[in-house]
Design a protein around this motif. Structure first.
Motif, PDB file in Angstrom:
ATOM      1  N   VAL A  30      37.881  16.364  45.576  1.00  0.00           N
ATOM      2  CA  VAL A  30      38.808  16.999  44.629  1.00  0.00           C
ATOM      3  C   VAL A  30      39.200  18.394  45.129  1.00  0.00           C
ATOM      4  CG1 VAL A  30      39.008  17.919  42.278  1.00  0.00           C
ATOM      5  CG2 VAL A  30      38.021  15.655  42.655  1.00  0.00           C
ATOM      6  N   ALA A  31      38.231  19.133  45.658  1.00  0.00           N
ATOM      7  CA  ALA A  31      38.543  20.454  46.199  1.00  0.00           C
ATOM      8  C   ALA A  31      39.504  20.345  47.384  1.00  0.00           C
ATOM      9  CB  ALA A  31      37.261  21.172  46.618  1.00  0.00           C
ATOM     10  N   GLY A  32      39.305  19.353  48.241  1.00  0.00           N
ATOM     11  CA  GLY A  32      40.212  19.140  49.372  1.00  0.00           C
ATOM     12  C   GLY A  32      41.610  18.766  48.908  1.00  0.00           C
ATOM     13  N   TRP A  33      41.698  17.924  47.883  1.00  0.00           N
ATOM     14  CA  TRP A  33      43.004  17.552  47.340  1.00  0.00           C
ATOM     15  C   TRP A  33      43.715  18.783  46.787  1.00  0.00           C
ATOM     16  CZ3 TRP A  33      44.872  18.184  42.424  1.00  0.00           C
ATOM     17  CH2 TRP A  33      46.112  17.616  42.174  1.00  0.00           C
ATOM     18  N   TRP A  34      42.973  19.596  46.036  1.00  0.00           N
ATOM     19  CA  TRP A  34      43.572  20.798  45.449  1.00  0.00           C
ATOM     20  C   TRP A  34      44.062  21.727  46.558  1.00  0.00           C
ATOM     21  CZ3 TRP A  34      43.099  26.011  45.467  1.00  0.00           C
ATOM     22  CH2 TRP A  34      43.780  26.704  44.454  1.00  0.00           C
ATOM     23  N   MET A  35      43.237  21.898  47.577  1.00  0.00           N
ATOM     24  CA  MET A  35      43.598  22.789  48.677  1.00  0.00           C
ATOM     25  C   MET A  35      44.809  22.255  49.447  1.00  0.00           C
ATOM     26  SD  MET A  35      40.800  24.234  51.279  1.00  0.00           S
ATOM     27  CE  MET A  35      41.129  25.448  52.493  1.00  0.00           C
ATOM     28  N   ALA A  36      44.861  20.941  49.654  1.00  0.00           N
ATOM     29  CA  ALA A  36      45.974  20.346  50.403  1.00  0.00           C
ATOM     30  C   ALA A  36      47.296  20.475  49.648  1.00  0.00           C
ATOM     31  CB  ALA A  36      45.683  18.882  50.692  1.00  0.00           C
ATOM     32  N   HIS A  37      47.243  20.483  48.334  1.00  0.00           N
ATOM     33  CA  HIS A  37      48.472  20.528  47.539  1.00  0.00           C
ATOM     34  C   HIS A  37      48.852  21.927  47.043  1.00  0.00           C
ATOM     35  CE1 HIS A  37      47.780  16.208  47.500  1.00  0.00           C
ATOM     36  NE2 HIS A  37      49.073  16.115  47.315  1.00  0.00           N
ATOM     37  N   HIS A  38      47.940  22.866  47.050  1.00  0.00           N
ATOM     38  CA  HIS A  38      48.234  24.171  46.474  1.00  0.00           C
ATOM     39  C   HIS A  38      48.131  25.336  47.467  1.00  0.00           C
ATOM     40  CE1 HIS A  38      47.387  21.696  42.941  1.00  0.00           C
ATOM     41  NE2 HIS A  38      48.265  22.482  42.341  1.00  0.00           N
ATOM     42  N   ALA A  39      47.669  25.095  48.661  1.00  0.00           N
ATOM     43  CA  ALA A  39      47.536  26.183  49.632  1.00  0.00           C
ATOM     44  C   ALA A  39      48.908  26.544  50.193  1.00  0.00           C
ATOM     45  CB  ALA A  39      46.598  25.780  50.761  1.00  0.00           C
ATOM     46  N   ALA A  40      49.109  27.828  50.420  1.00  0.00           N
ATOM     47  CA  ALA A  40      50.396  28.303  50.928  1.00  0.00           C
ATOM     48  C   ALA A  40      50.480  28.185  52.451  1.00  0.00           C
ATOM     49  CB  ALA A  40      50.617  29.748  50.493  1.00  0.00           C
ATOM     50  N   GLU A  41      49.369  28.388  53.135  1.00  0.00           N
ATOM     51  CA  GLU A  41      49.372  28.373  54.594  1.00  0.00           C
ATOM     52  C   GLU A  41      49.159  26.951  55.122  1.00  0.00           C
ATOM     53  OE1 GLU A  41      46.519  31.167  56.092  1.00  0.00           O
ATOM     54  OE2 GLU A  41      46.945  32.558  54.457  1.00  0.00           O
ATOM     55  N   PRO A  42      49.849  26.596  56.211  1.00  0.00           N
ATOM     56  CA  PRO A  42      49.694  25.247  56.778  1.00  0.00           C
ATOM     57  C   PRO A  42      48.273  24.962  57.253  1.00  0.00           C
ATOM     58  CG  PRO A  42      51.615  26.333  57.714  1.00  0.00           C
ATOM     59  CD  PRO A  42      50.910  27.343  56.876  1.00  0.00           C
ATOM     60  N   GLY A  48      42.403  21.316  53.906  1.00  0.00           N
ATOM     61  CA  GLY A  48      42.319  20.558  52.658  1.00  0.00           C
ATOM     62  C   GLY A  48      42.422  19.058  52.892  1.00  0.00           C
ATOM     63  N   TRP A  49      43.379  18.640  53.744  1.00  0.00           N
ATOM     64  CA  TRP A  49      43.514  17.219  54.047  1.00  0.00           C
ATOM     65  C   TRP A  49      42.275  16.684  54.769  1.00  0.00           C
ATOM     66  CZ3 TRP A  49      46.372  13.995  51.666  1.00  0.00           C
ATOM     67  CH2 TRP A  49      47.586  14.394  51.135  1.00  0.00           C
ATOM     68  N   PHE A  50      41.732  17.490  55.688  1.00  0.00           N
ATOM     69  CA  PHE A  50      40.512  17.082  56.384  1.00  0.00           C
ATOM     70  C   PHE A  50      39.363  16.903  55.383  1.00  0.00           C
ATOM     71  CE2 PHE A  50      36.438  18.187  58.321  1.00  0.00           C
ATOM     72  CZ  PHE A  50      36.359  17.187  59.280  1.00  0.00           C
ATOM     73  N   GLY A  51      39.193  17.871  54.485  1.00  0.00           N
ATOM     74  CA  GLY A  51      38.146  17.766  53.463  1.00  0.00           C
ATOM     75  C   GLY A  51      38.357  16.569  52.555  1.00  0.00           C
ATOM     76  N   LEU A  52      39.596  16.325  52.185  1.00  0.00           N
ATOM     77  CA  LEU A  52      39.911  15.176  51.342  1.00  0.00           C
ATOM     78  C   LEU A  52      39.509  13.868  52.013  1.00  0.00           C
ATOM     79  CD1 LEU A  52      41.576  14.070  48.813  1.00  0.00           C
ATOM     80  CD2 LEU A  52      43.444  13.864  50.439  1.00  0.00           C
TER      81      LEU A  52
END
Length: 174
Positions: A30-42, A48-52
């Motif tokens: 869930v944290a990876g999903w949140w990071m992949a969708h809400h992070a500003a930097e690529p 985030g995608w890796f964590g997901l």
């Protein structure tokens, strides 16, 4: 005429351990999903995608481990049946020399982590020695054993090794 096998001991993984791994996997997925969708930097989105993906895989593996019968060790009159997620293998009592505790220490900066497994040492000429020679040479040099059990199944490592050695001695006498 078929030989009848009698199960002497059935060892199953502890469910609380795998429920904890599942909880951690779901939390970090869930944290990876949140990071992949809400992070500003690529870069952060990539992390985030890796964590997901990684922790999603951890959650799936822990769910599979919680399915009854997906992972276990069955001690019978003919030998040892070890079933894990990816494979199932049978070790005949004639192929096993002894069981013992494989242990090594790994340092993480100032902290030390001790790893322990129940190791299996095969007799010379065993069919299990001829399969993966390079890997077994590495594991034998590292642990002192040719193979190991995937878990300690709630036992102390030395107690489980002693119990399995008792079954091994009984099979040799009988």
């Amino acid at each position: 005429m078929a030989i009848v096998e009698h199960p002497l001991l059935v060892l199953k993984p502890r469910p609380w351990k795998w429920l904890g791994v599942l909880a951690i996997g779901v939390l970090f997925t869930v944290a990876g999903w949140w990071m992949a969708h809400h992070a500003a930097e690529p870069f952060k989105r990539g992390v985030g995608w890796f964590g997901l993906l990684f922790f999603g895989l951890v959650a799936v593996v822990s769910l599979i481990q919680l399915i009854p019968g997906s992972s276990r060790v069955v001690v019978t009159t003919r030998g040892l049946y070890v079933k894990t997620i990816l494979r199932s293998v049978h070790y005949d009592w004639n192929d096993i020399e002894r069981f013992g505790v494989a242990e090594w220490t790994q340092w993480h900066g100032p902290f030390r982590q001790r790893h322990r497994y129940v190791g299996i040492l095969f007799v010379a000429g065993s069919k299990h020695l001829s399969r993966h020679r390079r890997m077994q040479a590495w594991t034998t040099a590292f642990w002192g054993y040719h193979a190991s059990l995937p878990d300690n199944y709630g036992f102390k490592h030395q107690d489980l090794a002693d119990q399995l050695n008792g079954y091994l001695e009984a099979a040799r006498k009988g």
